[in-house]
Design an enzyme around this catalytic site. Structure first.
Site, short mmCIF file in Angstrom:
data_model
loop_
_atom_site.label_atom_id
_atom_site.label_comp_id
_atom_site.label_asym_id
_atom_site.label_seq_id
_atom_site.Cartn_x
_atom_site.Cartn_y
_atom_site.Cartn_z
N ILE A 189 9.08 -12.07 2.62
CA ILE A 189 8.92 -10.77 2.55
C ILE A 189 10.17 -10.12 3.26
CG2 ILE A 189 7.53 -8.62 2.90
CD1 ILE A 189 5.14 -10.58 3.29
N CYS A 190 10.91 -9.18 2.44
CA CYS A 190 12.06 -8.56 3.26
C CYS A 190 11.60 -7.14 3.84
CB CYS A 190 13.04 -8.24 2.22
SG CYS A 190 14.42 -7.48 2.98
#
Length: 186
Positions: free
Chosen positions: A106-107
């Protein structure tokens, strides 16, 4: 016992107390859309898996995802490793399609550069629900194929380039507004 091992022992005890306090709070009053299985929270405090339901009125409504939190020995001074796991992974511009193991990266800036010890499991969950809820189109990140070829197994070892809506967000300031005005979970 040496001074060094005594210090390490004290740090681990503080970390365990912090995690225990967060877990008790999370089980009693989870953020809207977060499901915590109290039975699955065992003696191993370094790993936690939660379910997140897509918020009502969003493109993820009716969908359920699993988030895995892995806490290192420096938590809460160092962020947890947070990834999507399981068979249902959201197609989202900030969720990469790297292989199933150890999970989909997840960015989100609060998981790395913008982490603060003031943040918690609760605030990470709310930020991820907010990220999912604001999405208007299910698509992968623009650099997904390159990232998948070159990524580390540990997302914390990635030097993220934040793009899109969340590149300039202030998660803590947005949490109150989001909880009060936008989150409608059935």
């Amino acid at each position: 016992m040496s001074d060094k091992s005594l210090t390490q022992s004290c740090i681990l005890q503080r970390q365990e107390k912090r995690l225990q306090k967060e877990l008790v709070s999370l089980i009693k009053e989870p953020p809207p859309g977060v499901v915590v299985d109290g039975e699955s929270v065992g003696q191993c405090l370094d790993l936690l898996v939660l379910s997140i339901n897509g918020a009502q009125g969003t493109i993820y409504e009716g969908e359920q995802f699993q988030l895995q939190f892995r806490f290192g020995p420096k938590y809460p001074f160092d962020s947890p490793e947070v990834v999507f796991v399981g068979s249902e992974i959201p197609v989202h511009p900030h969720v990469y399609s790297n292989g199933a193991s150890p999970g989909r990266h997840i960015c989100l800036s609060i998981l790395t550069d913008d982490w603060s010890p003031a943040l918690s499991i609760f605030s990470v969950c709310v930020s991820i629900i907010s990220m999912l809820s604001s999405c208007k189109e299910k698509k992968r990140p623009p650099d997904d194929s390159m990232y998948v070829k070159t990524c580390s197994k540990n997302p914390k070892k990635t030097k993220w380039w934040y793009h899109g809506e969340y590149s300039n967000s202030k998660p803590l300031n947005d949490l109150k507004f989001f909880i009060e005005n936008e989150l409608k979970v059935s």
